[in-house]
Write an enzyme that holds these catalytic residues in place. Structure first.
Site, PDB file in Angstrom:
ATOM      1  N   HIS A  92       3.768   9.902  -2.326  1.00  0.00           N
ATOM      2  CA  HIS A  92       3.847   9.772  -0.866  1.00  0.00           C
ATOM      3  C   HIS A  92       2.428   9.769  -0.318  1.00  0.00           C
ATOM      4  CE1 HIS A  92       6.019  11.034   3.089  1.00  0.00           C
ATOM      5  NE2 HIS A  92       4.861  10.456   3.376  1.00  0.00           N
ATOM      6  N   HIS A 129      -0.336   7.813   2.699  1.00  0.00           N
ATOM      7  CA  HIS A 129      -0.594   6.914   3.823  1.00  0.00           C
ATOM      8  C   HIS A 129      -1.999   6.364   3.655  1.00  0.00           C
ATOM      9  CE1 HIS A 129       2.991   8.121   6.174  1.00  0.00           C
ATOM     10  NE2 HIS A 129       2.797   9.302   5.597  1.00  0.00           N
ATOM     11  N   LYS A 162      11.805   3.242   3.000  1.00  0.00           N
ATOM     12  CA  LYS A 162      11.490   4.501   3.665  1.00  0.00           C
ATOM     13  C   LYS A 162      12.222   4.600   4.995  1.00  0.00           C
ATOM     14  CE  LYS A 162       9.567   8.397   4.695  1.00  0.00           C
ATOM     15  NZ  LYS A 162       8.128   8.721   4.642  1.00  0.00           N
ATOM     16  N   HIS A 196      12.451  10.737   5.373  1.00  0.00           N
ATOM     17  CA  HIS A 196      11.800  11.750   6.198  1.00  0.00           C
ATOM     18  C   HIS A 196      12.946  12.524   6.834  1.00  0.00           C
ATOM     19  CE1 HIS A 196       8.474  13.084   9.106  1.00  0.00           C
ATOM     20  NE2 HIS A 196       9.567  13.759   9.443  1.00  0.00           N
ATOM     21  N   HIS A 200       8.516  15.544   1.477  1.00  0.00           N
ATOM     22  CA  HIS A 200       7.745  16.653   2.056  1.00  0.00           C
ATOM     23  C   HIS A 200       8.633  17.821   2.501  1.00  0.00           C
ATOM     24  CE1 HIS A 200       8.856  14.319   5.561  1.00  0.00           C
ATOM     25  NE2 HIS A 200       7.837  13.490   5.457  1.00  0.00           N
ATOM     26  N   ASP A 254       1.831  13.311   0.951  1.00  0.00           N
ATOM     27  CA  ASP A 254       1.884  12.953   2.370  1.00  0.00           C
ATOM     28  C   ASP A 254       0.492  13.016   2.983  1.00  0.00           C
ATOM     29  OD1 ASP A 254       2.939  12.140   4.799  1.00  0.00           O
ATOM     30  OD2 ASP A 254       3.650  14.132   5.371  1.00  0.00           O
TER      31      ASP A 254
END
Length: 342
Positions: free
Chosen positions: A13, A15, A96, A133, A171, A241
């Site tokens: 995970h 970004h 996602k 999420h 997460h 994350d």
């Protein structure tokens, strides 16, 4: 123990942003001891088509070709069954799901899953992973503190309706989420971030650079996450994350909303080694960072190795410069492990 040799980590995970910020962040992946990353699609515009995902992947490879990028699509109303089939044919790994309006670039996210049942059924047929999420949007009965726990009945319902669908509850931030995942079958797993192994609500209330979604909760939640992460249970593995934001967007003095996201990419294994050593569980680190996630996603083991060496250091104040300056998690704090590549 002063040195450990481990297989390179897979971070399920991350970004990596876009444009200038992407140029800053992507070169830091391997610095953290990671050679495989699961890339989030909540860009602006969001990655909702296979063509867009492949174009994004090509950009990432131009910056750092020595990383395996596992690409995802953003679950939205524009996603079709045909695009799911095309995704499978082109090596897209997962879809996602963001709750609408809860986190960065989630305004086109999900408000109800019922309309997506045909999409989920097609994903189940083609063995594409659903990455959740797992929070509900805030309402009269839902706050940032109970948003994750309030989502758990939806997790169980999706698992019941689509038992063959691989689901990653991402997460995890609560003891309740850990217990819910343990009650599900083998096709439901969870990722845990390094920062949720450190933080409680008292930390991020005072430090905007520790503020993320889902927010860190109570001490009992943190202890539950530490316990399961260091236990050797294959249902839980690394998903950092890591979410970089320009330093100014985390400044509470700027009069705007503080951006949600904690940046851990360059030091992800260092953060984890600190926790696993403290718990006397360094022997469990390999499974958590490398084996369990790769096994769930059906990936081969890596041949690359990293060395964790006990060495005193200090976390940098920031990475990048100008509008790409990012403050890392626990900046200025002492660290005791360093990552190098064999």
């Amino acid at each position: 123990m002063t040195q450990i040799i481990l297989p390179a980590a897979a971070d399920f995970h991350v970004h990596l942003r876009q444009e200038a910020m992407m140029q800053t962040v992507v070169p830091l992946i391997r610095q953290g001891g990671v050679n495989t990353v699961y890339v989030m699609p909540n860009l602006n515009p969001a990655i909702t088509t296979v063509d867009a995902a492949l174009q994004y992947k090509a950009q990432l490879l131009q910056i750092e070709p020595n990383v395996t990028y596992l690409m995802t699509l953003y679950l939205s109303e524009s996603l079709s069954i045909e695009e799911i089939r095309k995704a499978k044919e082109n090596g897209i790994v997962g879809i996602k799901s963001y709750p609408r309006g809860v986190t960065t670039n989630s305004e086109f996210g999900v408000s109800s899953y019922e309309q997506y049942y045909p999409i989920l059924a097609e994903m189940e047929r083609h063995n594409l992973i659903l990455n959740l999420h797992g929070e509900l949007a805030q309402s009269s009965s839902t706050t940032i503190f109970n948003a994750e726990e309030s989502f758990l009945p939806i997790l169980h319902d999706l698992h019941f309706r689509f038992p063959g669908l691989g689901i990653v509850f991402e997460h995890c931030s609560t003891k309740a989420a850990v217990e819910a995942i343990l009650k599900c079958g083998e096709r439901v797993v969870g990722t845990i971030t390094p920062h949720h192994l450190y933080l409680t609500l008292d930390d991020w209330i005072e430090d905007p650079h520790s503020y993320c979604k889902p927010v860190a909760k109570l001490s009992r939640d943190r202890e539950s996450l530490i316990s399961i992460a260091t236990s050797g249970n294959k249902k839980f593995f690394l998903g950092s994350d890591s979410a970089p934001h320009y330093k100014g967007f985390k400044d509470v003095k700027n009069g705007g909303m503080v951006a949600a996201g904690v940046f851990t990419q360059p030091l992800v294994l260092t953060y984890l080694a600190e926790i696993f050593e403290r718990e006397g569980k360094l022997d469990m680190l390999e499974g958590f960072i490398s084996t369990f996630g790769r096994d769930f996603y059906g990936l081969p083991s890596t041949q690359e190795k990293i060395i964790l060496t006990r060495e005193e250091g200090v976390i940098p104040d920031s990475y990048g410069e100008g509008e790409c300056e990012v403050v890392p998690f626990r900046s200025g704090k002492k660290i005791h492990w360093k990552v190098t590549w064999m």
